[in-house]
Design an enzyme around this catalytic site. Structure first.
Site, PDB file in Angstrom:
ATOM      1  N   HIS A   1       0.830  -1.211   0.000  1.00  0.00           N
ATOM      2  CA  HIS A   1       0.000   0.000   0.000  1.00  0.00           C
ATOM      3  C   HIS A   1       0.860   1.255   0.000  1.00  0.00           C
ATOM      4  CE1 HIS A   1      -3.257   2.752   1.030  1.00  0.00           C
ATOM      5  NE2 HIS A   1      -2.519   3.195   2.040  1.00  0.00           N
TER       6      HIS A   1
ATOM      7  N   HIS B   1       1.162   5.141  -2.259  1.00  0.00           N
ATOM      8  CA  HIS B   1       1.511   6.493  -1.806  1.00  0.00           C
ATOM      9  C   HIS B   1       2.775   7.065  -2.442  1.00  0.00           C
ATOM     10  CE1 HIS B   1      -1.456   7.549   1.203  1.00  0.00           C
ATOM     11  NE2 HIS B   1      -1.383   6.335   1.730  1.00  0.00           N
TER      12      HIS B   1
ATOM     13  N   GLU C   1      -5.902   9.481  -0.181  1.00  0.00           N
ATOM     14  CA  GLU C   1      -6.300   8.071  -0.111  1.00  0.00           C
ATOM     15  C   GLU C   1      -7.273   7.673  -1.220  1.00  0.00           C
ATOM     16  OE1 GLU C   1      -4.996   5.802   1.520  1.00  0.00           O
ATOM     17  OE2 GLU C   1      -4.073   6.656   3.291  1.00  0.00           O
TER      18      GLU C   1
ATOM     19  N   SER D   1      -3.696   1.038  -4.811  1.00  0.00           N
ATOM     20  CA  SER D   1      -3.206  -0.211  -4.239  1.00  0.00           C
ATOM     21  C   SER D   1      -4.336  -1.220  -4.057  1.00  0.00           C
ATOM     22  CB  SER D   1      -2.528   0.050  -2.889  1.00  0.00           C
ATOM     23  OG  SER D   1      -3.430   0.634  -1.968  1.00  0.00           O
TER      24      SER D   1
END
Length: 445
Positions: free
Chosen positions: A279, A284, A324, A343
């Site tokens: 993730h 990110h 996010e 992700s």
């Protein structure tokens, strides 16, 4: 890495939408001792209460030590008394008391919460986590795997001892861990050209060329951090587990992103109930190398310094709907830039269909928008661009009730509080110098 509440695939960091009801805040001081906070957290767990917030600051009464403010969900006075008795049994604890409850507001309600002033202050977050990386819930795929649990503990212990300025821990990943990464990496890599934003697609090959990204091995955060620093000044630092939203957002003000280094359980490579290195590194990291996104992320972080609890909740929700689960426009198309999407195989595809509602990004609306944490999002906010989103965020931040402004000094990696005439004049002189340089450059073009 912030508090996570995940749906069916790779995780997002926290739930800022919950409403704090029937809250009680307990204050206590502890001596600075390895494992001291762990003992206190175990005492709270033994008392059978849910902890909704935790903050710390250097202690005024215990040297060396820290003062903690722990908000719990306590519905009766008997429960509060039980919690206090459990905490008092911890040997390193001093001065336990209730500072707010159902019947009263805390005397410090109008005080500015402590916040880091220099990047080394982030070291105080190393043990201040809501959950440790080795602590697994009963429904975690690796909960009953003692080998996996020992491996997680080994990795988080490296994060626990890390301090600013040290080389980031290098993990010798096992073949099983690399195989889990390979499955996730290969599948997502195939989806990115169709769904990811252009900035993400521009950076990703650079990570493959410079940071060891690829299907056969998990890249090291030390290599990634150096690359990001050259691009935008962002750096990574390891984290033991789940930070509070306040601590996580405060770190972004210094262009620091807390990243896990452990990986999801091999039995189900397409699911994780928490953020893991898949993730963090696939979702990110790429956009922290983009200057415009880096500015957006830091703007959220700067606004969080000294912010009230209510404003932290709003900023955390904005982070949810941008970093996010954010979408952005590219001509007539809409693409994904949020890490929770980039992700997540299923939600990445779903978010760009006509099933969910797409709204134009407006921080004042996004900050109060409720959202589910156990299913795909019904609403996504679409930014015209990262620059436009940052501009709107700055306007929103100007409405916050913080009694001062801050600026980040990249030369000293510190935050300057603009709360006096001298400081503001010094800042004005630096802006004037920059404007003279800009004017000179324009004349030469």
């Amino acid at each position: 890495m912030m508090r996570i509440n995940n749906n069916s695939e790779p995780g997002t960091h926290y739930d800022a939408s919950s409403i704090r009801e029937q809250r009680t805040t307990i204050f206590f001081s502890i001596y600075d001792k390895v494992g001291a906070l762990d003992e206190c957290l175990r005492a709270l767990k033994k008392a059978g209460v849910s902890m909704t917030r935790i903050e710390s600051r250097p202690s005024k009464s215990v040297e060396p030590g820290y003062d903690f403010f722990v908000e719990i969900d306590a519905r009766t006075k008997e429960v509060v008394i039980g919690v206090i008795e459990e905490v008092k049994r911890v040997k390193v604890v001093r001065d336990v008391r209730v500072i707010s409850s159902l019947e009263e507001e805390a005397p410090v309600a109008n005080a500015v919460p402590w916040f880091p002033r220099k990047v080394s202050d982030l070291d105080t977050f190393s043990e201040k986590v809501l959950e440790m990386g080795e602590e697994l819930s009963s429904d975690h795929p690796g909960a009953k795997d003692p080998v996996y649990r020992r491996r997680r503990l080994e990795i988080v212990q490296m994060a626990k001892t890390y301090r600013t300025g040290q080389p980031l821990p290098r993990i010798e990943y096992t073949e099983q861990e690399r195989d889990t990464w390979r499955q996730v990496y290969t599948r997502l890599r195939e989806m990115y050209p169709k769904y990811a934003c252009r900035e993400f697609l521009h950076v990703f090959p650079l990570l493959e060329q410079n940071c060891g990204y690829g299907p056969d091995d998990i890249p090291q955060i030390e290599d990634i951090s150096k690359f990001l620093k050259d691009c935008t000044g962002f750096t990574l630092r390891p984290v033991m587990g789940l930070l509070t939203p306040r601590d996580f957002l405060n770190s972004l003000a210094f262009r620091v992103f807390h990243s896990t280094q452990y990986i999801r359980h091999h039995s189900d490579p397409y699911y994780t109930p928490e953020p893991d290195c898949c993730h963090e590194l696939l979702g990110h990291v790429p956009l922290f190398a983009d200057p415009n996104f880096a500015e957006l992320a830091q703007e959220i972080g700067l606004a969080s310094l000294g912010a009230s609890d209510d404003d932290i909740e709003k900023l955390a929700t904005i982070f949810w709907f941008t970093a996010e689960f954010g979408l952005c426009r590219e001509g007539a198309d809409v693409r994904a830039y949020g890490a929770g999407l980039l992700s997540s195989f299923g939600e990445l595809e779903y978010a760009l269909t006509e099933k969910p509602e797409h709204r134009s990004f407006d921080p004042s609306h996004a900050s109060t928008q409720k959202y589910p944490i156990t299913e795909y999002q019904p609403i996504y906010f679409v930014a015209d661009s990262f620059r436009d989103a940052t501009s709107k965020l700055r306007e929103f931040n100007s409405t916050m009730r913080r009694p001062f402004q801050v600026r980040y000094n990249p030369y000293t990696q510190s935050v300057e509080v603009l709360d006096s005439k001298d400081k503001v004049q010094h800042f004005a002189r630096s802006i004037r110098n920059e404007m003279q340089l800009l004017a000179s450059a324009l004349e030469q073009i």
